[in-house]
Scaffold this motif. Sequence first.
Motif, PDB file in Angstrom:
ATOM      1  N   PHE A  92       0.855  -1.182   0.000  1.00  0.00           N
ATOM      2  CA  PHE A  92       0.000   0.000   0.000  1.00  0.00           C
ATOM      3  C   PHE A  92       0.896   1.239   0.000  1.00  0.00           C
ATOM      4  CE2 PHE A  92      -2.473   3.513   1.389  1.00  0.00           C
ATOM      5  CZ  PHE A  92      -3.817   3.218   1.244  1.00  0.00           C
ATOM      6  N   PHE A 120      -1.982  -1.732  -3.606  1.00  0.00           N
ATOM      7  CA  PHE A 120      -2.864  -0.590  -3.392  1.00  0.00           C
ATOM      8  C   PHE A 120      -2.079   0.684  -3.726  1.00  0.00           C
ATOM      9  CE2 PHE A 120      -4.463  -3.812  -0.444  1.00  0.00           C
ATOM     10  CZ  PHE A 120      -5.832  -3.764  -0.652  1.00  0.00           C
ATOM     11  N   SER A 122      -2.452   4.854  -3.918  1.00  0.00           N
ATOM     12  CA  SER A 122      -3.327   5.890  -3.368  1.00  0.00           C
ATOM     13  C   SER A 122      -2.798   7.285  -3.694  1.00  0.00           C
ATOM     14  CB  SER A 122      -3.410   5.691  -1.839  1.00  0.00           C
ATOM     15  OG  SER A 122      -4.017   6.788  -1.201  1.00  0.00           O
ATOM     16  N   VAL A 243      -9.388  -1.655   2.106  1.00  0.00           N
ATOM     17  CA  VAL A 243      -8.261  -2.582   2.284  1.00  0.00           C
ATOM     18  C   VAL A 243      -8.732  -3.917   2.843  1.00  0.00           C
ATOM     19  CG1 VAL A 243      -6.096  -2.976   3.525  1.00  0.00           C
ATOM     20  CG2 VAL A 243      -6.587  -0.721   2.552  1.00  0.00           C
TER      21      VAL A 243
END
Length: 274
Positions: A92, A120, A122, A243
């Motif tokens: 992430f 992930f 972001s 998540v």
Amino acid sequence: MTDLANDNPWFRRYAPCPENGLRLLCFPHAGGSASSFLWLCKKLSPALDAVAVQYPGRQDRYREPHFGTIQQLAGQIVDNLGAVADRPLALFGHSMGAVTAFEVARRLEHTNGTSPVVLFVSGRRAPSVRREDRVHQRDDRGLIAEIKALGGTDSRLLADEEILSMVLPTVRADYRAIETYRYAPGPAVSCPIVALTGDEDPRASIDDVTLWAEHTTGEFDLHVLRGGHFFLNEQPQQVTRVVTERLAGQLASCSPCERGPDPATGRVRSGCVM
């Protein structure tokens, strides 16, 4: 004590670590540190071992030289993954951390022959979308203005000249690293990519974030949440939900390990940190 670190200076744990199961490795934004993921680590399921990356040049590593480029940073992280790669990994990354996590995933797949469970990404446009940003070339006042515009940083820290004198060189170096990053065309990763972005993020438009789909041969999902560049701070429950729901099928049933040494041997239990 909540700020627990194992013997490797690259990684930090802030929540109970299970003996088994999946590990989530979190990559901070430019100017950020491992503690920027403290809230996420604590909110995640106890069955998920969340570990944050601590880049050199900040906090307890402030005396160490800056990593230089994103490629160098990714390589150094992969070289140190032995401490945390003893179980399946999900990655992430936020903002600069998204690109770093992507480069780590590429190296794991195409050099080490392993693949993250999920990547992930972001608050960051796809790596193939190039923008000529030059924030790192601004003077200190201009750099501070950019930090304020993006939010996510305590205004009290930005008003403290002593703290600023310590952190601005690292912030500038981080901006230089991400702004001079150039995507090197190559095979897409095979792991699924889950992208998250704020609907008012001035640095990551929805169209540019959607282009992450071109960088995986696996599944791609996009989640648009309310907020700006640091929508994570504004929507922590929603981020945690994305998540945990995406990793629900991967999580092994396990319970958090007990803190402290084994009374029989005096040694720290496997998977624990003190």
